[in-house]
Design a protein around this motif. Structure first.
Motif, PDB file in Angstrom:
ATOM      1  N   MET A 139       0.853  -1.169   0.000  1.00 24.00           N
ATOM      2  CA  MET A 139       0.000   0.000   0.000  1.00 24.00           C
ATOM      3  C   MET A 139       0.897   1.230   0.000  1.00 24.00           C
ATOM      4  SD  MET A 139      -3.482   1.199   0.885  1.00 24.00           S
ATOM      5  CE  MET A 139      -3.902  -0.038  -0.189  1.00 24.00           C
ATOM      6  N   THR A 140       0.660   2.108  -0.907  1.00 26.34           N
ATOM      7  CA  THR A 140       1.471   3.321  -1.042  1.00 26.34           C
ATOM      8  C   THR A 140       0.844   4.457  -0.256  1.00 26.34           C
ATOM      9  OG1 THR A 140       0.267   4.080  -2.992  1.00 26.34           O
ATOM     10  CG2 THR A 140       2.140   2.593  -3.366  1.00 26.34           C
ATOM     11  N   GLY A 141       1.594   5.553  -0.154  1.00 25.96           N
ATOM     12  CA  GLY A 141       1.079   6.750   0.511  1.00 25.96           C
ATOM     13  C   GLY A 141      -0.154   7.285  -0.191  1.00 25.96           C
ATOM     14  N   LYS A 142      -0.178   7.128  -1.520  1.00 22.59           N
ATOM     15  CA  LYS A 142      -1.337   7.590  -2.299  1.00 22.59           C
ATOM     16  C   LYS A 142      -2.574   6.769  -1.924  1.00 22.59           C
ATOM     17  CE  LYS A 142      -2.948   8.194  -7.016  1.00 22.59           C
ATOM     18  NZ  LYS A 142      -2.704   7.921  -8.416  1.00 22.59           N
ATOM     19  N   ASP A 143      -2.381   5.446  -1.754  1.00 22.83           N
ATOM     20  CA  ASP A 143      -3.495   4.586  -1.352  1.00 22.83           C
ATOM     21  C   ASP A 143      -3.985   4.949   0.047  1.00 22.83           C
ATOM     22  OD1 ASP A 143      -3.432   3.109  -3.738  1.00 22.83           O
ATOM     23  OD2 ASP A 143      -1.887   1.773  -2.930  1.00 22.83           O
ATOM     24  N   GLU A 144      -3.047   5.217   0.941  1.00 21.98           N
ATOM     25  CA  GLU A 144      -3.407   5.639   2.304  1.00 21.98           C
ATOM     26  C   GLU A 144      -4.228   6.914   2.252  1.00 21.98           C
ATOM     27  OE1 GLU A 144      -4.129   6.386   6.074  1.00 21.98           O
ATOM     28  OE2 GLU A 144      -3.039   4.564   5.597  1.00 21.98           O
ATOM     29  N   ALA A 145      -3.791   7.852   1.453  1.00 23.42           N
ATOM     30  CA  ALA A 145      -4.506   9.129   1.328  1.00 23.42           C
ATOM     31  C   ALA A 145      -5.913   8.903   0.780  1.00 23.42           C
ATOM     32  CB  ALA A 145      -3.724  10.077   0.426  1.00 23.42           C
ATOM     33  N   GLU A 146      -6.039   7.998  -0.200  1.00 27.77           N
ATOM     34  CA  GLU A 146      -7.354   7.732  -0.787  1.00 27.77           C
ATOM     35  C   GLU A 146      -8.283   7.064   0.228  1.00 27.77           C
ATOM     36  OE1 GLU A 146     -10.478   7.450  -3.564  1.00 27.77           O
ATOM     37  OE2 GLU A 146      -8.764   8.775  -3.359  1.00 27.77           O
ATOM     38  N   LEU A 147      -7.761   6.102   1.000  1.00 31.30           N
ATOM     39  CA  LEU A 147      -8.592   5.450   2.016  1.00 31.30           C
ATOM     40  C   LEU A 147      -9.003   6.443   3.114  1.00 31.30           C
ATOM     41  CD1 LEU A 147      -6.971   1.920   2.403  1.00 31.30           C
ATOM     42  CD2 LEU A 147      -9.215   2.469   1.487  1.00 31.30           C
ATOM     43  N   SER A 148      -8.095   7.315   3.493  1.00 32.93           N
ATOM     44  CA  SER A 148      -8.435   8.337   4.491  1.00 32.93           C
ATOM     45  C   SER A 148      -9.533   9.253   3.959  1.00 32.93           C
ATOM     46  CB  SER A 148      -7.198   9.162   4.868  1.00 32.93           C
ATOM     47  OG  SER A 148      -6.262   8.344   5.539  1.00 32.93           O
ATOM     48  N   ARG A 149      -9.410   9.646   2.690  1.00 29.80           N
ATOM     49  CA  ARG A 149     -10.420  10.510   2.069  1.00 29.80           C
ATOM     50  C   ARG A 149     -11.776   9.805   2.048  1.00 29.80           C
ATOM     51  NH1 ARG A 149     -13.305  10.947  -2.152  1.00 29.80           N
ATOM     52  NH2 ARG A 149     -12.385   9.199  -3.272  1.00 29.80           N
ATOM     53  N   LEU A 150     -11.776   8.518   1.665  1.00 27.66           N
ATOM     54  CA  LEU A 150     -13.021   7.756   1.615  1.00 27.66           C
ATOM     55  C   LEU A 150     -13.653   7.628   3.010  1.00 27.66           C
ATOM     56  CD1 LEU A 150     -12.050   4.906  -0.882  1.00 27.66           C
ATOM     57  CD2 LEU A 150     -13.718   6.742  -1.269  1.00 27.66           C
ATOM     58  N   MET A 151     -12.834   7.402   4.026  1.00 31.10           N
ATOM     59  CA  MET A 151     -13.359   7.264   5.380  1.00 31.10           C
ATOM     60  C   MET A 151     -13.940   8.586   5.873  1.00 31.10           C
ATOM     61  SD  MET A 151     -14.017   5.178   7.727  1.00 31.10           S
ATOM     62  CE  MET A 151     -13.817   4.596   9.376  1.00 31.10           C
ATOM     63  N   ARG A 152     -13.265   9.705   5.578  1.00 25.02           N
ATOM     64  CA  ARG A 152     -13.806  11.019   5.961  1.00 25.02           C
ATOM     65  C   ARG A 152     -15.164  11.239   5.294  1.00 25.02           C
ATOM     66  NH1 ARG A 152      -8.834  12.638   4.546  1.00 25.02           N
ATOM     67  NH2 ARG A 152      -7.387  12.651   6.269  1.00 25.02           N
ATOM     68  N   ALA A 153     -15.249  10.903   4.016  1.00 25.94           N
ATOM     69  CA  ALA A 153     -16.514  11.072   3.287  1.00 25.94           C
ATOM     70  C   ALA A 153     -17.584  10.137   3.875  1.00 25.94           C
ATOM     71  CB  ALA A 153     -16.315  10.778   1.798  1.00 25.94           C
ATOM     72  N   ALA A 154     -17.189   8.946   4.253  1.00 19.59           N
ATOM     73  CA  ALA A 154     -18.141   7.993   4.828  1.00 19.59           C
ATOM     74  C   ALA A 154     -18.683   8.509   6.154  1.00 19.59           C
ATOM     75  CB  ALA A 154     -17.473   6.636   5.021  1.00 19.59           C
ATOM     76  N   ILE A 155     -17.804   9.059   6.985  1.00 20.56           N
ATOM     77  CA  ILE A 155     -18.230   9.597   8.274  1.00 20.56           C
ATOM     78  C   ILE A 155     -19.180  10.781   8.059  1.00 20.56           C
ATOM     79  CG2 ILE A 155     -17.420  10.818  10.335  1.00 20.56           C
ATOM     80  CD1 ILE A 155     -14.953   8.952  10.263  1.00 20.56           C
ATOM     81  N   ALA A 156     -18.966  11.527   6.966  1.00 21.37           N
ATOM     82  CA  ALA A 156     -19.838  12.661   6.637  1.00 21.37           C
ATOM     83  C   ALA A 156     -21.166  12.195   6.055  1.00 21.37           C
ATOM     84  CB  ALA A 156     -19.128  13.592   5.659  1.00 21.37           C
ATOM     85  N   GLY A 157     -21.306  10.885   5.756  1.00 24.70           N
ATOM     86  CA  GLY A 157     -22.583  10.362   5.290  1.00 24.70           C
ATOM     87  C   GLY A 157     -22.611   9.864   3.854  1.00 24.70           C
ATOM     88  N   ASP A 158     -21.492   9.833   3.162  1.00 25.27           N
ATOM     89  CA  ASP A 158     -21.445   9.367   1.774  1.00 25.27           C
ATOM     90  C   ASP A 158     -21.415   7.830   1.757  1.00 25.27           C
ATOM     91  OD1 ASP A 158     -20.888   8.700  -0.845  1.00 25.27           O
ATOM     92  OD2 ASP A 158     -19.323  10.229  -1.099  1.00 25.27           O
ATOM     93  N   GLU A 159     -22.557   7.233   1.428  1.00 22.35           N
ATOM     94  CA  GLU A 159     -22.668   5.776   1.443  1.00 22.35           C
ATOM     95  C   GLU A 159     -21.814   5.107   0.375  1.00 22.35           C
ATOM     96  OE1 GLU A 159     -26.703   4.370   1.466  1.00 22.35           O
ATOM     97  OE2 GLU A 159     -27.271   5.827   2.993  1.00 22.35           O
TER      98      GLU A 159
END
Length: 189
Positions: free
Chosen positions: A1-21
């Motif tokens: 897993m690269t830093g770019k992948d980590e950044a993408e997963l973090s972005r997805l989790m933030r969006a999920a917490i904000a309600g993006d199913e």
């Protein structure tokens, strides 16, 4: 897993917490693949289904997603949960080791067949009336069926069954149920 992948997963989790199913579904799908690989590398012996640990990890992530600090990387948090779920699985399994029976089948002893000597058979049969002796010998010693024995002696199958039962019961009574009562057939050595 690269830093770019980590950044993408973090972005997805933030969006999920904000309600993006949709982001949450994508996060779980990607995370499941990472956790599955991690768990499979850690389980070296059987007894634990890696997929069970993956599902427990995903459930824990779902229940505890509010505890993730959004200013930190998400993968260390995910792997920590996966490690704890793996430890729980090992504890549940305990010290029990599961082995495929085919792996050790050749180490089992072959079942021994019980044999009775010719002398023992004759001794058991000698105490019976001639008709019972013939029926017991035909079925139990020679291995004929009830029908074959009935045809051989010209009697009904019911008469063969009764004679066989009474003959074996007499042998069991005379010699003890332990020696002859359980065995319906005698085998010559």
């Amino acid at each position: 897993m690269t830093g770019k992948d980590e950044a993408e997963l973090s972005r997805l989790m933030r969006a999920a917490i904000a309600g993006d199913e949709r982001a949450y579904a994508d996060f779980l799908r990607r995370t499941a693949a990472l956790v599955r690989g991690f768990i499979r590398r850690k389980i070296v012996q059987g007894g634990i289904d890696p997929e069970d640990v993956v599902q427990e990890t995903l459930l824990a992530i779902h229940v505890k997603r509010h505890t993730w600090r959004q200013d930190l990387a998400v993968l260390p948090w995910v792997y920590a949960i996966a490690r704890f779920k793996l430890i729980d699985a090992f504890r549940r399994r305990g010290r029990r080791i599961e082995i495929e029976i085919d792996d050790i089948a050749e180490t089992f002893a072959e079942p021994e067949t019980e044999t009775v000597s010719e002398r023992d058979i004759n001794r058991a049969l000698d105490g019976l009336p001639p008709a019972q002796r013939s029926v017991v010998s035909s079925v139990s010693v020679e291995g004929r069926s009830i029908g074959e024995t009935a045809a051989k002696f010209g009697i009904s199958e019911t008469a063969v069954r009764v004679s066989l039962h009474r003959g074996l019961a007499a042998i069991a009574k005379r010699f003890g149920a332990k020696q002859f009562g359980r065995a319906k057939q005698f085998r010559r050595e």
